[in-house]
Structures are given as C-alpha cells and as structure tokens.
Write a protein that holds these residues in place. Structure first.
Motif, PDB file in Angstrom:
ATOM      1  N   GLU A  23     -40.010  60.749  37.335  1.00 36.34           N
ATOM      2  CA  GLU A  23     -40.028  61.927  38.206  1.00 36.34           C
ATOM      3  C   GLU A  23     -40.272  61.426  39.616  1.00 36.34           C
ATOM      4  O   GLU A  23     -41.313  60.830  39.893  1.00 36.34           O
ATOM      5  CB  GLU A  23     -41.165  62.865  37.800  1.00 36.34           C
ATOM      6  N   THR A 176     -35.549  62.598  35.525  1.00 32.75           N
ATOM      7  CA  THR A 176     -34.537  62.038  34.616  1.00 32.75           C
ATOM      8  C   THR A 176     -34.684  62.644  33.223  1.00 32.75           C
ATOM      9  O   THR A 176     -35.736  63.147  32.856  1.00 32.75           O
ATOM     10  CB  THR A 176     -34.684  60.512  34.442  1.00 32.75           C
ATOM     11  N   LYS A 177     -33.621  62.577  32.445  1.00 31.73           N
ATOM     12  CA  LYS A 177     -33.747  62.826  31.021  1.00 31.73           C
ATOM     13  C   LYS A 177     -34.453  61.603  30.435  1.00 31.73           C
ATOM     14  O   LYS A 177     -34.558  60.576  31.112  1.00 31.73           O
ATOM     15  CB  LYS A 177     -32.352  62.999  30.404  1.00 31.73           C
ATOM     16  N   PRO A 178     -34.921  61.678  29.197  1.00 30.61           N
ATOM     17  CA  PRO A 178     -35.548  60.486  28.622  1.00 30.61           C
ATOM     18  C   PRO A 178     -34.578  59.301  28.670  1.00 30.61           C
ATOM     19  O   PRO A 178     -33.424  59.440  28.288  1.00 30.61           O
ATOM     20  CB  PRO A 178     -35.847  60.909  27.180  1.00 30.61           C
ATOM     21  N   ASN A 221     -43.275  58.154  33.321  1.00 30.40           N
ATOM     22  CA  ASN A 221     -43.619  58.583  31.962  1.00 30.40           C
ATOM     23  C   ASN A 221     -43.130  57.519  30.998  1.00 30.40           C
ATOM     24  O   ASN A 221     -42.006  57.037  31.134  1.00 30.40           O
ATOM     25  CB  ASN A 221     -42.911  59.894  31.610  1.00 30.40           C
ATOM     26  N   SER A 223     -43.289  56.133  26.715  1.00 28.93           N
ATOM     27  CA  SER A 223     -43.782  56.173  25.333  1.00 28.93           C
ATOM     28  C   SER A 223     -43.116  55.061  24.541  1.00 28.93           C
ATOM     29  O   SER A 223     -42.087  54.522  24.964  1.00 28.93           O
ATOM     30  CB  SER A 223     -43.467  57.528  24.691  1.00 28.93           C
ATOM     31  N   GLY A 233     -42.319  58.840  20.756  1.00 33.06           N
ATOM     32  CA  GLY A 233     -43.769  58.752  20.657  1.00 33.06           C
ATOM     33  C   GLY A 233     -44.419  59.616  21.727  1.00 33.06           C
ATOM     34  O   GLY A 233     -43.737  60.262  22.521  1.00 33.06           O
ATOM     35  N   ARG A 235     -46.263  60.318  25.183  1.00 35.46           N
ATOM     36  CA  ARG A 235     -46.098  59.612  26.462  1.00 35.46           C
ATOM     37  C   ARG A 235     -47.360  59.645  27.296  1.00 35.46           C
ATOM     38  O   ARG A 235     -48.204  60.530  27.153  1.00 35.46           O
ATOM     39  CB  ARG A 235     -44.964  60.245  27.265  1.00 35.46           C
TER      40      ARG A 235
END
Ligand code: ADP
Ligand code: MG
Ligand code: ZN
Length: 502
Positions: A23, A176-178, A221, A223, A233, A235
């Motif tokens: 982010e 962003t998306k993951p 972020n 995980s 998982g 994060r």
C-alpha cells in the motif's frame, strides 16, 4: 510472543511461499489542499496554512481540488486501471489528535481507479507483473511532535505539539492485489515495484515522490504459507517504510520472522509493525485481529466525482512515455547493457545524460563524463549528480570542444574541474586557464624541432627505422606544451621531420 531467533532466509524460502500486499501513499504536488484553498508549500510556520475546512470547524464546507482529481485519474491510467464513471468520497471515522474533523475524507468502496497492473523489471532484466487493486483519493492528517520522551514517540513524552499545515494535503493511496509467485525474490519485487511506481509518479509530474521527505511511503503486508498451499497465511503490516532499501529489508525480515513463528508451531498475530532503520528489524505496533470498524459512509458535503469518458480519453492521450519503456528505448539508443543501464539509474543520471545528448553531445561521451569524472566528484562530496554545480549544457559544450579538437581528454577534465570549482562556463575556464590544445602548426613545429634538437640520439634511432622510439619525443613535446598538444598530430610531425614513414 517475541521471536528472537530468525530463520535463515534460504531455509525460510525452502519451506514457505511469501505473499505480499503493498500500500503506497503518494502526496500530490498540487498548489492547494484537497478540499480547501490552503497552500501546501513546505516549511511554513506551524498552523499558518489552515482554514476552517482543514481544521474541521463546524459548518465549514469542503470543495474538491480539480487538479487532485486529474492527477488521480492520470495515475490510474498510467497503472492500466479502469476509471470509475461515478464515485464518491467517504468518511472514515476515527479519533486522532492530528485529525481535527474526527474523520478522514477518503474513498472506500468506490475508488476512482481499480483493476490495473504495473510491470516491473528486476535486476536480471526479467519483467514481473504486479496487479493493482485500486488507487483512491484521500487527504493527509496533521503532524504531531511528541516532546520530552527519549524516542520521539508518544510514550514517555511530556506533551505533544500539533501542526495542521499538512492536514488536507491530497494523497493517492495505491493498493496492490496479493502478490504471489515471487518466491525468494519477493523482497526484490517489493523494492522494484516501489521504485517503478516512484519513477512513474515523477514522470507524470504529479509529485516529486521523495521518500526521504515523506512524499511517498509504503506499508508492506506480508504472509507466509507452506509451499503448495493455496490459502493465504495471516499477514503482518509494516507501516510507513520510507526508502527503497527499507522496503526490501522489511519484507526480508518479516519472511524470516514469520518462518520462525510458524516453525515454532505458533500463530502469526495480525498486527501493524514498525520498521527500524538502524538494524533492519520490525517490532509490534497495534494488534488488528478484526477489521477495524471505521463506520464508513458517503461524504454528504461533497458532490460525486464523475469523470466524463471524453476527458478520461484526453488524459490518456496526454500520458508521457512510461518509465520502463523509456529506459529500454534509451538503453537501445545508447547501445549499453542492462547492467550498465542499471548503474546509470542508480546514479540518478538518466535525465542528465538525456539532457546532455539533447544539447548536442554524443551519447557515449555524455555517459562517460556523468558516470566517470562527475560521478566520482559527486561521490567525494556526498552530493547527488544533479546537485553538482555543472549542468548538461556545460558537459555538452566540453564534448563539443573535444569533438572539434580544441580540447583533448586531459584538458577536458581540467575544464570540468574549473567549472565545478566555480570558475565559470567551459569557455571561460578554457580562456582563463589557457587550456586550448596547441593546434597552431607553427608553434607545434617549433616545439617538435626543439625536442629533436634536445634528443639527438633518439632522433638518430628513429631515422634508423626504430619508429617506436618516437614516443619519447612525443612525451617531450607534450611536456613542453603542458599537455596542450594533440599527441597524434605531434607524432606525425616528428616522423615527417625525420623523414620516416609512420
Ligand atoms: P487493510 O486496509 O486492513 O490494510 P487491505 O484489504 O487493504 O487491508 O489489504 C492490504 C494489502 O494486503 C493489500 O495489498 C492486499 O492485497 C494485501 N493482502 C491481503 N491479504 C493478505 C495476506 N494474507 N498476505 C499478504 N498480503 C495480503
Ligand atoms: Mg493497510
Ligand atoms: Zn484549509
């Protein structure tokens, strides 16, 4: 729990697969704030750039900054996003002393831009696509300064000072998306993404995006999930990381820390974390197990934003060449390797070399000076290339003087030295220091005659066919002319006068 023993990076990656979400907040460089006419100029007296709107006084009404919306749309387009036909601002309700309205005007379920992507190039040249979830508009908060404590944080402080000059400065948040599938390169991808985004923002001219000044900051972020596992998982979210290097280090540290927690059979706590520049570690901030309830609702005091399709297309057509494509084009034009281009980028020299070439210099010459002599000088004085007291025009002029034969390499170096030392333009330095190559054939001829007369044994050898011996005479002439002769021409003259073929 606190884990003190990190898992070695390679060991962590042998077992786990990292997933990241980045982010990024960008402060726009608009002249006025997002919802009022207050100035955004940095460095003013505390609270001198405030009004009833950005102080959140009752009854004050916000008005949207049109340039702010335009910047948001352009960022969205450059990130290959769809642009909302109609969207609203929302109130994100919470209390914090640096936010006098008790809500942040933001966007929630109706972002202005969504579903995009940014392609980033890794050090080895490979391109990795990062999917963009959304880019939305919001406003910055004021700034608290905590006085009296040891750490500058609120804990242990005796009192706090509040400056609302920053309250209401436009921000764009890009989420962003993951990011999956980066594997061991996850930290490198994070860094490359933020670097690429920063270049993009600068190319669009919507912000200077200086991370060290807080104009661009990143929440990382991260995980882990066991390799082969589909579900993510839990994060952690490392907040406000403010340099490219720190983004990479924070991701790396969190991979090693998560692995240690998971290996110990424990659970990752969903929380925000602080990054520590001194040792590259993160420590726990606020636990955030449940999504916080900000009681979002549409902002009733602002009209919806409905960018017309014509306007959006106009803005799309006006986008500049995107940085990655521009870099690749320049790399080809300059005929250099990926690795060399990376050095130019790291040195912050792309724009300077382009400007030097635009001013008439050959690309290889421009690159040679900026990446050689000038990079060395910048390094020595601990400044950026762009802050050296010499500009592309000056470097181009030196290249021109070399090109026409007025300066040789050594004299060019002295000319540049003179410009850096404040002696004036290249032409003024050449004039003042008397640096021109001696091209006056008469003067050169005399110097050559003197060298021959002064070294009769060497001259004899040359006459006898030992042409290599001419080097010594060339050296003598160069010495006599204080390096200001064209060595190749001197050699020609020597051989001519001694009646041998070169
Ligand atoms: P918040 O607003 O609480 O920070 P978001 O839903 O906006 O939460 O997500 C923050 C970022 O984290 C996004 O970039 C998202 O893609 C990413 N993300 C979401 N879940 C995970 C996860 N389990 N692991 C890593 N990143 C995640
Ligand atoms: Mg977040
Ligand atoms: Zn104001």
């Amino acid at each position: 729990m606190t884990v003190t023993e990190l898992v070695p990076y390679e060991d962590a990656l042998a077992v786990y697969d990292p997933v990241m979400g980045l982010e990024v907040h960008v402060e726009l460089g608009t002249a006025t704030k997002m919802f009022c006419g207050c100035s955004t100029t940095l460095g003013a007296d505390a609270n001198s750039q405030t009004c009833p709107t950005c102080l959140g006084l009752p009854g004050a009404l916000p008005v949207v900054n049109a340039t702010g919306v335009e910047s948001a749309v352009r960022i969205g387009l450059a990130l290959n996003c769809e642009i909302a036909e109609w969207c609203r601002f929302a109130r994100k309700n919470y209390f914090y002393p640096d936010m006098p309205k008790n809500f942040q005007t933001s966007q929630y379920d109706e972002p202005i831009a969504f579903n995009g992507h940014l392609d980033v190039q890794l050090e080895d040249g490979e391109v990795f696509r990062v999917e963009i979830e959304r880019a939305h508009m919001e406003e910055d908060t004021g700034k608290s300064t905590h006085i009296g404590g040891a750490t500058g944080r609120i804990h242990g402080a005796s009192h706090s000072l509040l400056d609302y000059n920053r309250a209401g400065i436009p921000l764009i948040e890009i989420v962003t998306k993951p990011i999956e599938g980066a594997g061991e390169r996850a930290p490198e991808v994070a860094k490359a993404y933020v670097a690429e985004l920063r270049e993009l923002i600068k190319a669009l001219g919507v912000s200077e995006a200086r991370m060290e000044m807080g104009q661009m900051r990143c929440d990382v972020n991260l995980s882990l999930r066991p390799k082969g596992e589909k579900t993510f998982g839990t994060r952690s979210e490392t907040k406000n990381v403010n340099s490219l290097r720190s983004v990479e280090r924070a991701a790396r540290f969190e991979i090693q820390r998560h692995a240690a927690v998971l290996d110990a059979g424990e659970k990752i706590v969903q929380e925000t974390r602080h990054f520590h520049e001194e040792n590259g570690s993160t420590t726990s901030g606020r636990v955030k197990e449940e999504a916080e309830d900000y009681r979002y609702f549409p902002e009733p005091d602002l009209v919806p934003v409905a960018p017309s399709r014509e306007w959006v297309e106009e803005l799309r057509a006006g986008l500049p060449e995107l940085p990655r494509l521009r870099r690749n084009r320049l790399r080809e034009e300059w005929g250099i390797s990926q690795h060399e281009m990376q050095s130019v980028l790291n040195a912050g020299a792309v724009g300077l070399i382009v400007a030097t070439v635009d001013a008439g210099a050959p690309a290889d010459q421009a690159r040679k000076w900026w990446m050689g002599e000038l990079a060395r000088r910048a390094n020595e004085s601990g400044t950026e290339l762009a802050d050296l007291p010499i500009g592309p025009e000056d470097v181009a002029r030196v290249c021109a003087l070399v090109g026409e034969g007025s300066l040789n390499d050594k004299l060019a170096r002295q000319t540049i030295e003179g410009v850096l030392d404040g002696e004036g333009t290249p032409d003024e330095v050449v004039e003042k220091r008397g640096l021109k190559v001696v091209s006056d054939e008469g003067a050169l001829g005399t110097a050559v005659d003197e060298a021959i007369a002064g070294n009769p044994d060497i001259a004899e050898k040359i006459r006898g066919g030992k042409v290599q011996a001419a080097g010594a005479l060339v050296g003598a002439v160069m010495k006599a002319t204080r390096g200001q002769a064209d060595a190749a021409r001197v050699r020609e003259l020597i051989l001519e006068k001694l009646g041998v073929e070169g």
